[in-house]
Design a protein around this motif. Structure first.
Motif, PDB file in Angstrom:
ATOM      1  N   ARG A  87     -10.392  11.423  -6.879  1.00 54.09           N
ATOM      2  CA  ARG A  87     -10.554  12.489  -5.897  1.00 54.09           C
ATOM      3  C   ARG A  87     -11.536  13.534  -6.422  1.00 54.09           C
ATOM      4  NH1 ARG A  87      -5.184  15.525  -4.010  1.00 54.09           N
ATOM      5  NH2 ARG A  87      -6.022  17.565  -3.581  1.00 54.09           N
ATOM      6  N   ASP A 106       0.873  -1.171   0.000  1.00 49.77           N
ATOM      7  CA  ASP A 106       0.000   0.000   0.000  1.00 49.77           C
ATOM      8  C   ASP A 106       0.910   1.220   0.000  1.00 49.77           C
ATOM      9  OD1 ASP A 106      -1.941   1.875   0.520  1.00 49.77           O
ATOM     10  OD2 ASP A 106      -2.528   1.076   2.478  1.00 49.77           O
ATOM     11  N   ASN A 107       0.685   2.151  -0.897  1.00 48.17           N
ATOM     12  CA  ASN A 107       1.478   3.386  -0.840  1.00 48.17           C
ATOM     13  C   ASN A 107       0.554   4.581  -0.906  1.00 48.17           C
ATOM     14  OD1 ASN A 107       2.542   3.837  -4.207  1.00 48.17           O
ATOM     15  ND2 ASN A 107       1.486   2.035  -3.496  1.00 48.17           N
ATOM     16  N   ASP A 157      -4.974  15.068   5.356  1.00 52.04           N
ATOM     17  CA  ASP A 157      -5.385  13.723   5.766  1.00 52.04           C
ATOM     18  C   ASP A 157      -5.097  13.555   7.254  1.00 52.04           C
ATOM     19  OD1 ASP A 157      -6.342  12.117   3.472  1.00 52.04           O
ATOM     20  OD2 ASP A 157      -4.379  12.596   2.639  1.00 52.04           O
ATOM     21  N   ARG A 193      -9.848  12.249   5.167  1.00 53.32           N
ATOM     22  CA  ARG A 193      -9.527  13.638   4.896  1.00 53.32           C
ATOM     23  C   ARG A 193      -9.999  14.561   6.020  1.00 53.32           C
ATOM     24  NH1 ARG A 193      -6.483  15.061   0.225  1.00 53.32           N
ATOM     25  NH2 ARG A 193      -7.484  17.088   0.438  1.00 53.32           N
ATOM     26  N   THR A 227      -1.804  13.801  -5.807  1.00 52.49           N
ATOM     27  CA  THR A 227      -1.472  14.455  -7.074  1.00 52.49           C
ATOM     28  C   THR A 227      -0.351  15.465  -6.838  1.00 52.49           C
ATOM     29  OG1 THR A 227      -3.787  14.246  -7.686  1.00 52.49           O
ATOM     30  CG2 THR A 227      -2.476  15.794  -8.974  1.00 52.49           C
TER      31      THR A 227
END
Ligand code: AMP
Length: 662
Positions: A537, A415-416, A511, A526, A420
């Protein structure tokens, strides 16, 4: 923040070009990841000077990081390079006849492999075509295209000639496109007759014409790829078919334009809390170095291997890990048009087998879609080439991670977490530096270059104890590859990202997160009104503005609500100007349909709310602030919290009743 002392040190180091860093200095580095990360922060310039050697420079940089005007960071100042050269030309020496771009469309049945040599030729044809249409260094070229090979040629052609590409996701409709045309002011727009979804053409051209009609800025020319999927009416003098221009420039030789490392390579629009999307502006040298380093330290991909990212060029993952990252790393990249379940749920695994994919990158929603398919697809194909599956874009829930981990027989599921704005991971495991074990539910540790902090949202104080919830923030300078600024709006860059913590110049990710005793982070959603639908998003404000343009809508609130498949879906609650039919179920259903169509037409189906419900009043505080979090909590069956400041308690009750009926 970097102190004066640190800056002085970076300037003295900066006098060295990357070539001057000694081998001894490089190898003295401890193998442990903690040391690698520490060095990236505390010995920033030496660290990044080493990484800079992973790419080709026409002129090596003189200053590694100029942070004299925080929060604006300039990386690799004095260096000149070119993204397209690093992605294509520099591989011609060693791998000209190896695959570079593998285009697969299960929509049209096309499959074509371009070697580096062929990609080089196609990119030059596109570059020559753009130049013939007047594109010069620094101009913007807006790309509104489906997932076809020409979109890859177009992006590379832009960076080749020093023009900025502004890719707009093909799922966006004319309203979104028009806003972006006006912000980017492109010289040329590149598009196509149609995309295709589920075997049906999705025409683009009329949306583009509509958008150009709506926009104030008019492009000088439009370059159109005709796939033969939908009819196109060409506008005389403005529209140019790619087929004819390609023929004209078949033998074109367009040298790479060497640009300053700080020259912008592209802008990419992303949603925020206002209705106006932000143009995230990226540099050239920093981005190339960041991606090259990530291929080595995070994704562990080697030249000559195949990388398969299932994203779309309209999103940041598509920019970084369909186009630039793998190609800079000398890998073949798969560009896939289609869904994960057509012709069947084994298609992606079939591609892994056929092209011996070593690194795969997807999104949790896609895996949840596959989870509903026959698990036998995972054993039907030879997946032995695959080293790891990377997932990003939205929270990865534990059951999904568990399912795919078992299906892939224990291969690492990584998971990373990123945005953007950053262009490459903020949190991940860096198995290329030191092997680490995934903890399901966590995107791992702070990636080298990122000085990640958890901050108290009220006081801005750093939370240093394990398992404390805070806002995930990054101390400046942001590492190479991250956004330089908001396109033509430095003030917005500072005010949006760097001003949320009183008295501290830190970048806010917006976040929530916690960090456990081993340094693993967990992202908890968020802090603002941005929602994440199937990894896309979306700003709730944008959707609200589209809905509010309906003649009978007085007011509307859009919230993100947890969804088993898509992570979140948008739910809209609207107050009508004429509420006489509020209790007429049929009339309300009809109105809901009209509103959905309006959103489709303005923003695109990607932004369409799951439901639009009508109420007589929205829950607000006595000062008139919309209580979105309370609406969201009610929709998710949670306690809405302290409502003592609420203007009209009946408002939330109406929503509760509507939700319980659904
Ligand atoms: P985007 O700019 O579209 O990539 O969206 C970035 C946002 O997606 C982040 O700010 C997070 O809210 C969310 N996000 C991205 N990756 C992850 C992840 N691995 N885990 C949790 N949330 C994520």
């Amino acid at each position: 923040m970097v102190t004066d002392g640190q800056d002085a040190r970076s300037k003295s180091r900066a006098a060295q070009s990357p070539g001057n860093i000694s081998r001894a200095e490089e190898t003295s580095m401890s193998s442990s990841y903690a040391e690698f990360h520490r060095r990236s922060i505390e010995d920033r310039d030496a660290f990044w000077a080493e990484q800079a050697r992973l790419i080709d420079w026409q002129t090596p940089p003189q200053t590694i990081c100029d942070y004299s005007k925080p929060p604006f960071a300039k990386w690799f100042v004095g260096g000149t390079t070119n993204l397209c050269h690093n992605a294509v030309d520099r591989h011609l020496k060693d791998r000209a006849d190896q695959p570079a771009l593998i285009f697969v469309s299960t929509e049209t049945g096309q499959e074509k492999v371009y070697t580096f040599r062929e990609l080089h030729a196609e990119v030059q044809r596109m570059a020559a075509a753009l130049q013939s249409l007047g594109v010069k260094k620094g101009d913007r070229v807006l790309i509104y295209m489906p997932m076809i090979a020409e979109a890859c040629f177009a992006m590379l052609a832009c960076t080749r000639v020093g023009a900025l590409h502004c890719v707009v996701f093909g799922g966006f409709a004319s309203g979104s496109l028009a806003t972006r045309i006006d912000d980017a002011e492109p010289t040329v727009i590149i598009s196509a007759d149609a995309g295709s979804r589920g075997g049906k053409p999705v025409p683009y051209k009329h949306l583009l014409d509509e958008a150009i009609g709506l926009a104030t800025h008019k492009p000088a020319a439009v370059l159109l790829v005709d796939r033969g999927l939908a009819p196109m009416n060409l506008v005389q003098g403005r529209d140019h078919p790619w087929g004819a221009l390609r023929e004209q420039h078949l033998n074109a030789q367009v040298p790479c334009e060497w640009v300053d490392a700080t020259h912008p390579s592209y802008t990419l629009y992303t949603s925020g809390t206002t209705g106006k999307p932000k143009g995230v502006q990226r540099d050239t040298g920093g981005y190339a170095v960041a991606l090259a380093a990530s291929m080595k330290h995070i994704y562990c991909g080697n030249p000559g291997e195949t990388y398969f990212s299932t994203s779309d060029i309209g999103w940041v993952v598509g920019h970084s890990y369909i186009i630039y990252g793998p190609l800079i790393g000398g890998m073949a990249t798969i560009m896939y048009e289609g869904t994960p379940v057509r012709p069947d749920g084994g298609i992606w695994w079939q591609l892994v087998e056929r092209y011996k994919v070593t690194v795969m990158f997807s999104a949790p929603t896609a895996i949840r879609v596959l989870k509903k398919q026959d698990p036998a697809y995972l054993t039907k194909y030879d997946l032995s080439s695959l080293r790891a599956l990377f997932l990003a874009g939205e929270p990865l829930d534990e059951p999904t991670a568990q399912w795919i981990s078992e299906g892939l027989k224990g291969k690492p599921i990584i998971d990373n977490y990123w945005q953007t704005e950053t262009g490459w991971p903020i949190l991940s495991l860096c198995n290329g530096v030191e092997k680490a074990t995934s903890k399901f539910g966590s995107p791992g540790k702070a990636v080298y270059g990122y000085n990640v902090k958890l901050l108290d949202d009220q006081t801005g104080a750093e939370l240093t104890e394990p398992n404390q919830k805070g806002v995930v923030a990054i101390e400046g300078p942001l590492p190479p590859g991250c956004m330089q600024t908001v396109w033509r709006d430095d003030a917005r860059f500072v005010n949006t990202y760097w001003s949320s913590v009183p008295g501290k110049l830190v970048y806010s990710t917006f976040d929530w997160g916690i960090r456990d005793e081993d340094g693993y982070y967990f992202i908890l959603g968020r802090t603002d009104d941005v929602i994440n639908v199937a990894g896309h998003r979306l700003g709730t404000r944008e959707i609200e503005e589209a809905i509010a343009s309906h003649s009978n809508i007085a007011e509307v609130a859009v919230v993100g609500v947890a969804d088993q498949l898509k992570g979140q879906v948008a739910m809209a609650f609207a107050v009508l100007k004429d509420a006489s039919a509020l209790n007429d179920e049929q009339a309300m259903l009809k109105l809901e349909g009209e509103v959905m169509k309006l959103v489709d037409g303005s923003l695109g189906a990607v932004a369409r709310p799951a439901r639009v419900r009508f109420v007589s009043v929205l829950p607000k505080t006595r000062s008139g602030k919309l209580l979105r979090r309370a609406v969201q909590a009610v929709c998710e069956g949670r306690d809405p919290g302290d409502l003592t400041t609420m203007e009209d308690p009946a408002a939330l009750q109406q929503i509760r009743e509507l939700v319980s009926q659904a």
